[in-house]
Write an enzyme that holds these catalytic residues in place. Structure first.
Site, PDB file in Angstrom:
ATOM      1  N   LYS A 160       0.860  -1.192   0.000  1.00 21.45           N
ATOM      2  CA  LYS A 160       0.000   0.000   0.000  1.00 21.45           C
ATOM      3  C   LYS A 160       0.893   1.237   0.000  1.00 21.45           C
ATOM      4  CE  LYS A 160      -4.414   1.120   2.095  1.00 21.45           C
ATOM      5  NZ  LYS A 160      -5.209   1.252   0.893  1.00 21.45           N
TER       6      LYS A 160
HETATM    7  N1  PMP Z   1      -7.507  -2.787  -3.337  1.00 22.94           N
HETATM    8  C1  PMP Z   1      -7.059  -1.524  -3.222  1.00 22.94           C
HETATM    9  C2  PMP Z   1      -6.385  -0.880  -4.381  1.00 22.94           C
HETATM   10  C3  PMP Z   1      -7.249  -0.813  -2.026  1.00 22.94           C
HETATM   11  O1  PMP Z   1      -6.837   0.452  -1.903  1.00 22.94           O
HETATM   12  C4  PMP Z   1      -7.915  -1.452  -0.951  1.00 22.94           C
HETATM   13  C5  PMP Z   1      -8.124  -0.701   0.341  1.00 22.94           C
HETATM   14  N2  PMP Z   1      -7.047  -0.886   1.210  1.00 22.94           N
HETATM   15  C6  PMP Z   1      -8.340  -2.784  -1.125  1.00 22.94           C
HETATM   16  C7  PMP Z   1      -8.115  -3.415  -2.321  1.00 22.94           C
HETATM   17  C8  PMP Z   1      -9.013  -3.516  -0.002  1.00 22.94           C
HETATM   18  O2  PMP Z   1      -8.081  -3.807   1.004  1.00 22.94           O
HETATM   19  P1  PMP Z   1      -8.513  -3.936   2.529  1.00 22.94           P
HETATM   20  O3  PMP Z   1      -9.629  -4.911   2.570  1.00 22.94           O
HETATM   21  O4  PMP Z   1      -7.289  -4.430   3.194  1.00 22.94           O
HETATM   22  O5  PMP Z   1      -8.915  -2.584   2.981  1.00 22.94           O
END
Ligand code: PMP
Length: 288
Positions: free
Chosen positions: A153
């Protein structure tokens, strides 16, 4: 919306009023996208606020930092503790928590491994509101895993999400569905996708997407609920032929998708497996 006169944030080891928290304009993170962050939710429960899957989020933050060669002077447990302190200082129960690690003032392209931690939280209701979601296939592909660590991220990666969301909105849609460089379905701008076909759920395999913590929670919930759920290589045609679809993410939570590219999924959200899983999810996040 994100802060007011009373909001307290954590910056570089200190608790400060959000209004007085300042950073310089020469940060490498600002200019070149070398920052890593998390999106976490806390939920009010009968025994107080619960930071939902806090450890998993901070383990991912540390992993993201490692991919960008940023060192972080905190352990997962300390970060979790700081997060509860942040909620308490701001008297928040249901909240969205944003940890950000940004680098130093440096206009070159060498990474100084020194990092600064910023923690803030605010009350963020439903990300997409109550209305059903209409998606459009994006003209933008997800970043190539040969070019960057797509499973991390990293702030810079979100230029791709911003472009895809802007194009979707300009065409009158709520969000974009992005394909990978091979033309397979990857994910939405800030969420993972699941489709339902003949009583089975499918979600794209990892490799070209951010493997969401909510995605894994849904996979685990399916197992405990006896719902068949498979990670697979999905084509756009697979999604268009699905009975129903939904998005998962920390901000988005679990959200039904009504249509893709103007084609409405035949199964009503309330009759889909996604709605059943959503109910379970809501109970779990609020459990003591
Ligand atoms: N894909 C992307 C590109 C994201 O930004 C997110 C949000 N974090 C997710 C998927 C979903 O991830 P999570 O369930 O860990 O929030």
């Amino acid at each position: 919306m994100y802060y007011d006169d009373n909001t307290v944030v954590f910056l570089n080891g200190e608790w400060l009023k959000a209004q007085s928290a300042k950073v310089g304009l020469y940060q490498q993170s600002f200019h070149y996208g070398n920052g890593v962050f998390e999106g976490i939710r806390s939920y009010q429960t009968p025994t107080g606020p619960k930071v939902w899957h806090a450890k998993a989020h901070y383990e991912r933050l540390l992993y993201s930092a490692k991919t960008m060669h940023i060192s972080i002077p905190y352990a997962v447990d300390e970060l979790v503790e700081l997060t509860y302190e942040l909620l308490e200082k701001n008297q928040l129960g249901d909240a969205y928590i944003r940890p950000l690690l940004y680098t130093s003032e440096n206009m070159g392209l060498q990474i100084d491994d020194e990092a600064h931690l910023f923690l803030c939280a605010w009350d963020w209701g439903s990300y997409f509101g109550d209305k059903p979601l209409h998606l459009v296939t994006s003209q933008y592909a997800r970043p190539d895993p040969a070019s960057c660590h797509v499973e991390a991220k990293v702030t810079g990666h979100y230029a791709n999400s911003l472009l895809a969301m802007k194009a979707a909105k300009q065409q009158g849609f709520d969000d974009a569905l992005l394909l990978d460089k091979n033309g397979h379905v990857a994910e939405a701008t800030g969420a993972n996708i699941f489709i339902q076909k003949g009583g089975v759920l499918f979600t794209p395999k990892t490799g070209h997407l951010l493997p969401g913590i909510t995605r894994q929670i849904v996979i685990d919930l399916c197992q405990s609920m006896g719902i068949s759920c498979q990670e697979a290589t999905l084509s756009l045609a697979d999604v268009l032929a699905a009975d129903a679809a939904f998005l998962t993410g920390t901000a988005v939570e679990i959200k039904g998708v009504t249509s893709l590219d103007g084609q409405v999924f035949p199964l009503m959200w309330q009759e889909s497996l996604g709605a059943t899983i959503h109910q379970q999810f809501n109970q779990k996040v609020r459990a003591a």
